[in-house]
Design an enzyme around this catalytic site. Structure first.
Site, PDB file in Angstrom:
ATOM      1  CE  LYS A 133     -22.225  56.487  47.143  1.00  0.00           C
ATOM      2  NZ  LYS A 133     -21.303  57.735  46.040  1.00  0.00           N
ATOM      3  CE  LYS A 190     -24.265  58.748  49.385  1.00  0.00           C
ATOM      4  NZ  LYS A 190     -23.596  59.114  48.674  1.00  0.00           N
TER       5      LYS A 190
HETATM    6  C1  PBG Z   1     -20.864  60.420  44.572  1.00  0.00           C
HETATM    7  C2  PBG Z   1     -21.757  61.096  45.569  1.00  0.00           C
HETATM    8  C3  PBG Z   1     -22.988  60.425  45.292  1.00  0.00           C
HETATM    9  C4  PBG Z   1     -23.497  60.981  47.080  1.00  0.00           C
HETATM   10  C5  PBG Z   1     -22.656  61.104  47.696  1.00  0.00           C
HETATM   11  N1  PBG Z   1     -21.664  61.196  46.623  1.00  0.00           N
HETATM   12  C6  PBG Z   1     -24.314  60.337  44.398  1.00  0.00           C
HETATM   13  C7  PBG Z   1     -23.778  58.234  43.387  1.00  0.00           C
HETATM   14  O1  PBG Z   1     -23.244  57.699  44.655  1.00  0.00           O
HETATM   15  O2  PBG Z   1     -24.317  58.291  42.321  1.00  0.00           O
HETATM   16  C8  PBG Z   1     -25.232  60.641  46.797  1.00  0.00           C
HETATM   17  C9  PBG Z   1     -25.897  61.237  47.571  1.00  0.00           C
HETATM   18  C10 PBG Z   1     -27.380  61.587  48.422  1.00  0.00           C
HETATM   19  O3  PBG Z   1     -28.245  60.924  47.443  1.00  0.00           O
HETATM   20  O4  PBG Z   1     -27.486  62.560  49.393  1.00  0.00           O
HETATM   21  N2  PBG Z   1     -20.149  59.741  44.125  1.00  0.00           N
END
Ligand code: PBG
Length: 334
Positions: A204, A258
């Site tokens: 991520k 992601k």
């Molecule tokens: C939280 C989380 C996030 C997303 C999914 N879980 C945001 C982040 O890490 O700040 C993002 C999903 C999206 O942007 O569609 N841990």
């Protein structure tokens, strides 16, 4: 590698023959998208009969549990295999340590219990991370102005356990703390929850494409600084392989990359190297871009979205999280 000799080149060889009509294009198509590849993220908010639009994500809403169940039923009827739930936590329930995350009576757990009473043929994925619950918007607990990895692990473990007890089928840690998959797997097994799956957000990235999501869960305005001490640097690919290797070793059943569209190369190398179920997340900012352009008449929403989906498949994704899953499911059935 290709070996091209003279008999294989123009004019004997004409690539356009295989593109000459729909039926032959269908025959030679290398990848296909099915409704079974789609996962729908949904936002849940406290209350009854609430359906609030997310401003930066037209067509996406925050639903109270009663209406959320209706949405999940629609997804189930369309053949979508799973949904992923994200709670919107009231400001007064947020704290610096995010302890509401492991309150067994929190919004997410209460919603899960209700869902499980009514719906059984769709997988329910829950997010393990503290950010919706913290006053600073970070995924971890802060000590001496730093995100404390090991203290956060204890909270994540408790969060995963309350979610599983309430009925989650897949636990999806999205926090990027080190060692959380192993700790959570062990905790689940110790509590006789060895059937519960773990989908690890293994690679991520610290991305600006999450902006609209933070708007949806109302954590953006609160976020102090960025998430670069735990989420990955967009410049790195080898590091993603290491992250994935560790998470598989620690017990992840599936891994996630992601964001999605700008990171297709990561999906490909992960799939080629590990051959494990590899999911992609078309994140909020990607959805917002496509939607905004189509609202302006600059892109066609349906064909562009369908194109992004087949690109995920071509890159090697087994399933794709997308806010447009419901639309896509309808288009696929037409
Ligand atoms: C939280 C989380 C996030 C997303 C999914 N879980 C945001 C982040 O890490 O700040 C993002 C999903 C999206 O942007 O569609 N841990």
């Amino acid at each position: 590698m290709f070996y091209i000799n003279s008999s294989l080149s123009f004019p004997q060889k004409r690539m356009r023959r295989n593109r000459s009509d729909v039926w032959v294009r269908d025959l030679v198509q290398e990848n296909r998208l099915s409704v079974k590849d789609l996962i729908l993220p949904l936002f849940v908010v406290e209350g009854h009969a609430v359906k609030e639009p997310v401003k930066s994500m037209p067509g996406v809403f925050r639903y109270s549990p009663d209406l959320l169940i209706e949405e999940i039923k629609k997804a189930e009827d369309l053949g979508i295999p799973a949904v992923a739930l994200f709670p919107v936590i009231e400001t007064e329930k947020k704290s610096s340590d995010g302890k509401e995350a492991y309150n067994p009576n929190n919004l997410l757990c209460n919603t899960l219990i209700k869902i499980k009473k009514e719906i059984s043929n769709i997988g329910i994925i829950t997010d393990v991370a503290l950010d919706p619950y913290t006053t600073h918007g970070h995924d971890g607990i802060i000590r001496d102005e730093k995100i404390n990895n090991d203290e956060t692990l204890e909270a994540l473990k408790k969060q995963a356990l309350v979610q599983v007890k309430a009925g989650a089928d897949i636990i999806a840690p999205s926090d990027m703390m080190d060692g959380r998959i192993g700790i959570i797997r062990k905790a689940l097994d110790d509590h006789k929850k060895q059937e519960t799956l773990i989908l690890s957000y293994a690679a991520k990235y610290a991305s600006s494409f999450y902006g609209p999501f933070r708007d949806a869960v109302q954590s953006g305005a609160m976020l102090k600084g960025d998430k670069k001490t735990y989420q990955m640097d967009s410049a790195n690919a080898n590091e993603a392989l290491y992250e994935v290797a560790l998470d598989i070793q620690e017990g992840a059943d599936m891994v996630m990359i992601k964001p999605g569209m700008p990171y297709l190369d990561i999906i490909t190398i992960v799939k080629q190297n590990f051959k494990v179920p590899t999911f992609a997340y078309q994140v909020s900012g990607e959805y917002a871009m496509l939607y905004a352009a189509s609202e302006n008449g600059w892109l066609d929403f349906q064909t562009t979205l369908m194109e992004t989906m087949i690109c995920f498949k071509r890159a090697g994704a087994d399933a794709i999280f997308t806010y447009a899953a419901m639309d896509l499911a309808k288009w696929l059935s037409e």
